[in-house]
Design a protein around this motif. Structure first.
Motif, PDB file in Angstrom:
ATOM      1  N   THR A  61       0.843  -1.177   0.000  1.00  0.00           N
ATOM      2  CA  THR A  61       0.000   0.000   0.000  1.00  0.00           C
ATOM      3  C   THR A  61       0.889   1.241   0.000  1.00  0.00           C
ATOM      4  O   THR A  61       1.997   1.209   0.561  1.00  0.00           O
ATOM      5  N   PRO A  62       0.476   2.323  -0.634  1.00  0.00           N
ATOM      6  CA  PRO A  62       1.359   3.493  -0.764  1.00  0.00           C
ATOM      7  C   PRO A  62       1.909   4.023   0.560  1.00  0.00           C
ATOM      8  O   PRO A  62       3.050   4.487   0.604  1.00  0.00           O
ATOM      9  N   SER A  63       1.147   3.935   1.619  1.00  0.00           N
ATOM     10  CA  SER A  63       1.593   4.527   2.884  1.00  0.00           C
ATOM     11  C   SER A  63       2.783   3.801   3.508  1.00  0.00           C
ATOM     12  O   SER A  63       3.419   4.343   4.419  1.00  0.00           O
ATOM     13  N   VAL A  64       3.094   2.592   3.039  1.00  0.00           N
ATOM     14  CA  VAL A  64       4.217   1.856   3.624  1.00  0.00           C
ATOM     15  C   VAL A  64       5.344   1.625   2.623  1.00  0.00           C
ATOM     16  O   VAL A  64       6.371   1.035   2.974  1.00  0.00           O
ATOM     17  N   LYS A  65       5.192   2.101   1.404  1.00  0.00           N
ATOM     18  CA  LYS A  65       6.236   1.901   0.401  1.00  0.00           C
ATOM     19  C   LYS A  65       7.527   2.552   0.853  1.00  0.00           C
ATOM     20  O   LYS A  65       7.535   3.678   1.354  1.00  0.00           O
ATOM     21  N   GLY A  66       8.611   1.814   0.674  1.00  0.00           N
ATOM     22  CA  GLY A  66       9.916   2.302   1.090  1.00  0.00           C
ATOM     23  C   GLY A  66      10.210   2.059   2.554  1.00  0.00           C
ATOM     24  O   GLY A  66      11.339   2.275   3.000  1.00  0.00           O
ATOM     25  N   ARG A  67       9.209   1.608   3.316  1.00  0.00           N
ATOM     26  CA  ARG A  67       9.402   1.340   4.741  1.00  0.00           C
ATOM     27  C   ARG A  67       9.171  -0.124   5.089  1.00  0.00           C
ATOM     28  O   ARG A  67       9.871  -0.674   5.936  1.00  0.00           O
ATOM     29  N   PHE A  68       8.165  -0.751   4.482  1.00  0.00           N
ATOM     30  CA  PHE A  68       7.824  -2.135   4.782  1.00  0.00           C
ATOM     31  C   PHE A  68       8.220  -3.031   3.611  1.00  0.00           C
ATOM     32  O   PHE A  68       8.077  -2.647   2.449  1.00  0.00           O
ATOM     33  N   THR A  69       8.681  -4.236   3.944  1.00  0.00           N
ATOM     34  CA  THR A  69       9.036  -5.216   2.924  1.00  0.00           C
ATOM     35  C   THR A  69       8.447  -6.563   3.281  1.00  0.00           C
ATOM     36  O   THR A  69       8.691  -7.080   4.378  1.00  0.00           O
TER      37      THR A  69
END
Length: 124
Positions: A61-69
């Protein structure tokens, strides 16, 4: 039947990291697309991330892109969610789910099996 058990939740300060695990029993996870969802108090459940059967396709989801994998280890029958740079708005109960289809879905209606959830609390 597939039984899913999440672990790894807890209390963490903003900016910190957690890794959630979802261990499966009953069937091989290699037959399932897997997803992580979350539900905050007073809010509807929302999609977080999903991964295809082989791990070749992932969606966030966009709100976690770059933070969650999201990742998976089919040999261990386990799916992971690495969460970095956590924010207070990430506070929720996190659920893993298994989807018995070849298409990776981002809507929970497609998922057949769910875990009991693990609490993630991010303090600011």
């Amino acid at each position: 039947q597939v039984q899913l058990v999440e672990s790894g939740g807890g209390l963490v300060q903003a900016g910190g990291s957690l890794r959630l695990s979802c261990a499966a029993s009953g069937r091989s996870l290699s037959s399932f697309g897997m997803g992580w969802f979350r539900q905050a108090p007073g809010k509807e459940r929302e999609f977080v991330a999903a991964i295809g059967r082989s791990g070749g396709s992932t969606y966030n989801t966009p709100s976690v892109k770059g933070r969650f994998t999201i990742s998976r280890d089919n040999a261990k029958n386990t799916v992971y969610l690495q969460m970095n740079s956590l924010k207070s708005e990430d506070t929720a109960v996190y659920y893993c789910a298994a989807d018995d289809s070849r298409v990776v879905h981002t809507s929970g209606v497609w998922y057949d099996y769910w875990g009991q959830g693990t609490q993630v609390t991010v303090s600011s």
